[in-house]
Design a protein around this motif. Structure first.
Motif, PDB file in Angstrom:
ATOM      1  N   ASN A  19     -21.167  45.172  84.248  1.00  0.00           N
ATOM      2  CA  ASN A  19     -22.168  44.131  84.021  1.00  0.00           C
ATOM      3  C   ASN A  19     -21.664  42.744  84.405  1.00  0.00           C
ATOM      4  O   ASN A  19     -22.361  42.007  85.099  1.00  0.00           O
ATOM      5  CB  ASN A  19     -22.613  44.116  82.553  1.00  0.00           C
ATOM      6  CG  ASN A  19     -23.439  45.321  82.201  1.00  0.00           C
ATOM      7  OD1 ASN A  19     -24.162  45.863  83.022  1.00  0.00           O
ATOM      8  ND2 ASN A  19     -23.326  45.757  80.964  1.00  0.00           N
ATOM      9  N   ALA A  20     -20.491  42.385  83.911  1.00  0.00           N
ATOM     10  CA  ALA A  20     -20.107  40.980  84.022  1.00  0.00           C
ATOM     11  C   ALA A  20     -18.672  40.717  84.460  1.00  0.00           C
ATOM     12  O   ALA A  20     -18.285  39.567  84.587  1.00  0.00           O
ATOM     13  CB  ALA A  20     -20.349  40.289  82.678  1.00  0.00           C
ATOM     14  N   GLY A  21     -17.864  41.728  84.704  1.00  0.00           N
ATOM     15  CA  GLY A  21     -16.478  41.474  85.069  1.00  0.00           C
ATOM     16  C   GLY A  21     -16.135  41.832  86.498  1.00  0.00           C
ATOM     17  O   GLY A  21     -15.397  41.127  87.173  1.00  0.00           O
ATOM     18  N   GLY A  22     -16.662  42.960  86.938  1.00  0.00           N
ATOM     19  CA  GLY A  22     -16.377  43.418  88.289  1.00  0.00           C
ATOM     20  C   GLY A  22     -14.977  43.975  88.448  1.00  0.00           C
ATOM     21  O   GLY A  22     -14.208  44.068  87.496  1.00  0.00           O
ATOM     22  N   HIS A  23     -14.665  44.362  89.678  1.00  0.00           N
ATOM     23  CA  HIS A  23     -13.336  44.867  90.005  1.00  0.00           C
ATOM     24  C   HIS A  23     -12.333  43.735  90.188  1.00  0.00           C
ATOM     25  O   HIS A  23     -11.149  43.906  89.922  1.00  0.00           O
ATOM     26  CB  HIS A  23     -13.362  45.662  91.325  1.00  0.00           C
ATOM     27  CG  HIS A  23     -13.939  47.019  91.240  1.00  0.00           C
ATOM     28  ND1 HIS A  23     -15.218  47.316  91.666  1.00  0.00           N
ATOM     29  CD2 HIS A  23     -13.416  48.189  90.790  1.00  0.00           C
ATOM     30  CE1 HIS A  23     -15.450  48.602  91.483  1.00  0.00           C
ATOM     31  NE2 HIS A  23     -14.367  49.164  90.955  1.00  0.00           N
ATOM     32  N   ILE A  24     -12.807  42.596  90.703  1.00  0.00           N
ATOM     33  CA  ILE A  24     -11.895  41.532  91.117  1.00  0.00           C
ATOM     34  C   ILE A  24     -12.269  40.213  90.458  1.00  0.00           C
ATOM     35  O   ILE A  24     -13.408  39.763  90.555  1.00  0.00           O
ATOM     36  CB  ILE A  24     -11.911  41.363  92.656  1.00  0.00           C
ATOM     37  CG1 ILE A  24     -11.417  42.653  93.335  1.00  0.00           C
ATOM     38  CG2 ILE A  24     -11.089  40.161  93.085  1.00  0.00           C
ATOM     39  CD1 ILE A  24     -11.491  42.624  94.853  1.00  0.00           C
TER      40      ILE A  24
END
Length: 173
Positions: free
Chosen positions: A94-99
């Protein structure tokens, strides 16, 4: 623009990292990615915790393995930092991502973020991540431009409980 490269965190670069850290603290800005907010007073311990996280060692419940790199120039100045999560949880989806990445305040608007993300995508590919999620706040137009410059295709936005809108982008590597 200087030639830059990604370096694994190392005690060899303690002075350069502390300069980076102090500049960010003095700016009063939120420290992004979150790993740069780690207290460096026990520098060796901080570096070890970053290396342990890459192997998935001693992670808090619900956390995923993550690789941290420092963006450095020829003079070994730390220009930025990146944290690459090896897989996604629902929260990261939702709000952090992979990077997550950030450039020290004095080096912004020089193209380093675009380079940092491009180098990070290569690392993500080495980790076997073929489709990378990168996110930024709707108000962060610089980061949005950086993500789009690296091939980001916008997906559905996510609105956090506090009303903050998170733009979500996928990049095929």
């Amino acid at each position: 623009m200087k030639h830059v490269y990604l370096s694994t965190p190392s005690t060899e670069f303690q002075n350069e990292y502390l300069s980076f850290y102090r500049e960010w603290v003095d700016s009063g800005e939120e420290m992004i990615p979150w790993v740069i907010s780690k207290d460096p007073s026990d520098f060796q311990g901080m570096v070890q915790s970053l290396l342990d996280a890459e192997n998935g060692d001693d992670l808090p419940d619900g956390w995923v393995p993550a690789s941290t790199y420092w963006l450095m120039d020829e003079e070994q100045q730390v220009i930025g930092a990146v944290n690459i999560r090896h897989r996604l949880t629902d929260d990261l989806r939702n709000a952090g991502g992979h990077i997550g990445y950030g450039i020290r305040p004095s080096e912004r608007r020089k193209g380093y973020a675009t380079q940092l993300l491009a180098l990070s995508l290569e690392k993500a590919k080495e980790l076997g991540i073929e489709r990378v999620l990168v996110v930024c706040d709707e108000t962060n137009t610089g980061s949005e431009k950086t993500i789009r410059n690296n091939g980001g295709i916008q997906d559905t936005n996510y609105t956090e409980e506090n009303g903050n809108v998170v733009l979500r982008f996928w990049i095929h590597v």
